[in-house]
Design a protein around this motif. Structure first.
Motif, PDB file in Angstrom:
ATOM      1  N   CYS A  90      -1.444 -19.035  18.605  1.00  0.00           N
ATOM      2  CA  CYS A  90      -0.474 -20.129  18.418  1.00  0.00           C
ATOM      3  C   CYS A  90       1.015 -19.323  17.699  1.00  0.00           C
ATOM      4  O   CYS A  90       1.874 -20.075  18.038  1.00  0.00           O
ATOM      5  CB  CYS A  90      -0.915 -21.233  17.554  1.00  0.00           C
ATOM      6  N   TYR A  91       0.730 -18.717  16.708  1.00  0.00           N
ATOM      7  CA  TYR A  91       1.878 -17.978  16.000  1.00  0.00           C
ATOM      8  C   TYR A  91       1.618 -16.710  15.532  1.00  0.00           C
ATOM      9  O   TYR A  91       0.255 -16.249  14.985  1.00  0.00           O
ATOM     10  CB  TYR A  91       2.227 -19.146  14.818  1.00  0.00           C
ATOM     11  N   VAL A  92       2.491 -15.673  15.613  1.00  0.00           N
ATOM     12  CA  VAL A  92       2.189 -14.386  14.833  1.00  0.00           C
ATOM     13  C   VAL A  92       3.306 -14.171  14.140  1.00  0.00           C
ATOM     14  O   VAL A  92       4.118 -14.244  14.128  1.00  0.00           O
ATOM     15  CB  VAL A  92       2.206 -13.402  16.120  1.00  0.00           C
ATOM     16  N   VAL A  93       2.654 -13.434  12.758  1.00  0.00           N
ATOM     17  CA  VAL A  93       3.694 -13.099  11.779  1.00  0.00           C
ATOM     18  C   VAL A  93       3.195 -11.718  11.224  1.00  0.00           C
ATOM     19  O   VAL A  93       2.055 -11.259  11.090  1.00  0.00           O
ATOM     20  CB  VAL A  93       3.901 -14.127  10.613  1.00  0.00           C
ATOM     21  N   THR A  94       4.149 -10.860  10.839  1.00  0.00           N
ATOM     22  CA  THR A  94       3.806  -9.469  10.442  1.00  0.00           C
ATOM     23  C   THR A  94       4.086  -9.726   8.759  1.00  0.00           C
ATOM     24  O   THR A  94       5.247  -9.872   8.311  1.00  0.00           O
ATOM     25  CB  THR A  94       4.930  -8.332  11.148  1.00  0.00           C
ATOM     26  N   LYS A  95       3.146  -9.014   8.201  1.00  0.00           N
ATOM     27  CA  LYS A  95       3.052  -9.270   6.713  1.00  0.00           C
ATOM     28  C   LYS A  95       3.324  -7.419   6.403  1.00  0.00           C
ATOM     29  O   LYS A  95       2.560  -6.564   6.875  1.00  0.00           O
ATOM     30  CB  LYS A  95       1.721  -9.610   6.267  1.00  0.00           C
ATOM     31  N   TYR A  96       3.773  -7.484   5.110  1.00  0.00           N
ATOM     32  CA  TYR A  96       4.120  -5.994   4.531  1.00  0.00           C
ATOM     33  C   TYR A  96       3.642  -6.114   3.248  1.00  0.00           C
ATOM     34  O   TYR A  96       4.127  -6.934   2.293  1.00  0.00           O
ATOM     35  CB  TYR A  96       5.477  -5.748   4.668  1.00  0.00           C
ATOM     36  N   ARG A  97       2.286  -5.287   2.896  1.00  0.00           N
ATOM     37  CA  ARG A  97       2.005  -5.575   1.647  1.00  0.00           C
ATOM     38  C   ARG A  97       1.624  -4.076   0.857  1.00  0.00           C
ATOM     39  O   ARG A  97       1.583  -2.999   1.552  1.00  0.00           O
ATOM     40  CB  ARG A  97       0.525  -5.968   1.544  1.00  0.00           C
ATOM     41  N   GLU A  98       2.175  -4.052  -0.548  1.00  0.00           N
ATOM     42  CA  GLU A  98       2.133  -2.722  -1.233  1.00  0.00           C
ATOM     43  C   GLU A  98       0.830  -2.782  -2.086  1.00  0.00           C
ATOM     44  O   GLU A  98       0.179  -3.564  -2.493  1.00  0.00           O
ATOM     45  CB  GLU A  98       3.203  -2.836  -2.070  1.00  0.00           C
ATOM     46  N   PHE A  99       0.499  -1.550  -1.943  1.00  0.00           N
ATOM     47  CA  PHE A  99      -0.890  -1.073  -2.651  1.00  0.00           C
ATOM     48  C   PHE A  99      -0.720   0.175  -3.410  1.00  0.00           C
ATOM     49  O   PHE A  99      -0.025   1.011  -2.961  1.00  0.00           O
ATOM     50  CB  PHE A  99      -2.287  -0.914  -1.571  1.00  0.00           C
ATOM     51  N   ILE A 100      -1.584  -0.047  -4.511  1.00  0.00           N
ATOM     52  CA  ILE A 100      -1.590   1.334  -5.286  1.00  0.00           C
ATOM     53  C   ILE A 100      -2.616   2.249  -4.374  1.00  0.00           C
ATOM     54  O   ILE A 100      -3.696   1.819  -4.033  1.00  0.00           O
ATOM     55  CB  ILE A 100      -1.885   1.196  -6.879  1.00  0.00           C
ATOM     56  N   PRO A 101      -2.418   3.643  -4.583  1.00  0.00           N
ATOM     57  CA  PRO A 101      -3.240   4.546  -3.946  1.00  0.00           C
ATOM     58  C   PRO A 101      -4.648   4.435  -4.334  1.00  0.00           C
ATOM     59  O   PRO A 101      -4.783   4.544  -5.643  1.00  0.00           O
ATOM     60  CB  PRO A 101      -2.269   5.904  -3.930  1.00  0.00           C
ATOM     61  N   ARG A 102      -5.451   4.594  -3.547  1.00  0.00           N
ATOM     62  CA  ARG A 102      -6.788   4.517  -4.074  1.00  0.00           C
ATOM     63  C   ARG A 102      -7.119   5.642  -5.241  1.00  0.00           C
ATOM     64  O   ARG A 102      -7.866   5.578  -6.212  1.00  0.00           O
ATOM     65  CB  ARG A 102      -8.042   4.804  -2.940  1.00  0.00           C
ATOM     66  N   LEU A 103      -6.552   6.882  -5.110  1.00  0.00           N
ATOM     67  CA  LEU A 103      -6.684   7.922  -5.885  1.00  0.00           C
ATOM     68  C   LEU A 103      -6.074   7.528  -7.396  1.00  0.00           C
ATOM     69  O   LEU A 103      -6.339   8.220  -8.300  1.00  0.00           O
ATOM     70  CB  LEU A 103      -6.040   9.117  -5.429  1.00  0.00           C
ATOM     71  N   ASP A 104      -5.264   6.590  -7.357  1.00  0.00           N
ATOM     72  CA  ASP A 104      -4.548   6.149  -8.470  1.00  0.00           C
ATOM     73  C   ASP A 104      -5.156   4.739  -9.302  1.00  0.00           C
ATOM     74  O   ASP A 104      -4.602   4.192  -9.869  1.00  0.00           O
ATOM     75  CB  ASP A 104      -3.027   5.879  -8.375  1.00  0.00           C
ATOM     76  N   GLY A 105      -6.479   4.545  -8.550  1.00  0.00           N
ATOM     77  CA  GLY A 105      -7.231   3.445  -9.198  1.00  0.00           C
ATOM     78  C   GLY A 105      -6.955   2.048  -7.947  1.00  0.00           C
ATOM     79  O   GLY A 105      -7.864   1.357  -8.137  1.00  0.00           O
TER      80      GLY A 105
END
Length: 269
Positions: free
Chosen positions: A87-102
């Motif tokens: 019915c609806y499509v939205v694009t999300k942009y999420r920021e993550f700390i790299p796994r090697l940094d925790g």
């Protein structure tokens, strides 16, 4: 009332009780849309916390390659296809700390954030100027159709290796046309007019590692007018910001970051 009586299986309700239940309709069951959580349909991978018995998100019986409902914990075992009306499509942009940094979820970026266009590639990952990773995801707000003609709202989100499936799905939706019987002209159909089959397949990366991915195929146009109207209303509700889905990432932002905040399917290919 004992637990045994309250949870007795396969018991048939008397006609009197059924009459009372349906006479009272949905009394007490209506809530504002802002109070409701729209579930996500997710695809379990080998590293998903839901298949780790020691994790709080563990779902008994879930295996890698199964789809599942993150609200009800319902499992759609591998080989089970779901019928959905997007019915609806939205694009999300999420920021993550790299796994090697925790590891850990940092924030959700607006689509207009200039840092999104300033990312650099590190293997298959998009790296923000801050050094954190940018994870892009397409969220499909859908009606999930049941075998009994009923339906429920759900979100199918695709990210990382699933984005190639999403791009194909978007392309098919944009090219979905039919001849208008009144004009005789080909016309692009509304997104909520078509039923799609969502299933899973196994894929192999360059390192010969196997993982699960989505497969999407078109079934045909919605024939039930009530479902069509419900899909149209759902789309309008999402577009107006009334119906929202909150991912585990955003929900746990104020809590201690965990390495599994990308929901375990951060596949590096």
């Amino acid at each position: 009332m004992t637990t045994a009586v309250a949870t007795k299986k396969n018991a048939e309700l008397s006609t009197d009780v059924l009459d009372d239940i349906f006479a009272d309709g949905g009394e007490g069951s209506s809530f504002d849309s802002s109070e409701l959580q729209i579930p996500f349909i997710r695809l379990a991978q080998q590293m998903s916390p839901q298949i780790n018995k020691k994790d709080a998100q563990f779902i008994d019986g879930l295996s890698s390659g199964d789809m599942f409902n993150n609200l009800t914990n319902e499992i759609y075992a591998g080989g089970t296809a779901l019928l959905v009306v997007p019915c609806y499509v939205v694009t999300k942009y999420r920021e993550f700390i790299p796994r090697l940094d925790g590891g850990g979820f940092v924030q959700e970026l607006q689509a207009s954030d200039p840092d999104i266009t300033r990312t650099t590639k590190n293997l298959n990952k998009d790296i923000l100027p801050s050094g954190n990773e940018l994870v892009k995801a397409d969220e499909y707000y859908c009606l999930l159709l049941g075998e009994d003609g009923d339906y429920e709202m759900a979100v199918v989100d695709m990210k990382v290796s699933q984005m190639k499936v999403s791009r194909r799905w978007k392309s098919q939706i944009s090219m979905n046309k039919a001849k208008n019987p009144k004009t005789g002209q080909m016309q692009t159909l509304p997104i909520y007019s078509t039923i799609w089959k969502l299933s899973t397949v196994d894929e192999t990366n360059k390192r010969n590692e196997t993982f699960s991915n989505y497969a999407v195929s078109k079934l045909g146009m919605v024939e039930d007018r009530s479902i069509y109207q419900a899909a149209k209303v759902f789309r309008a509700s999402v577009a107006a910001g009334e119906a929202k889905a909150v991912s585990e990432d955003a929900a746990t932002l104020s809590k201690t970051n965990k390495k599994d905040d990308i929901d375990g399917d951060d596949i590096p290919f």
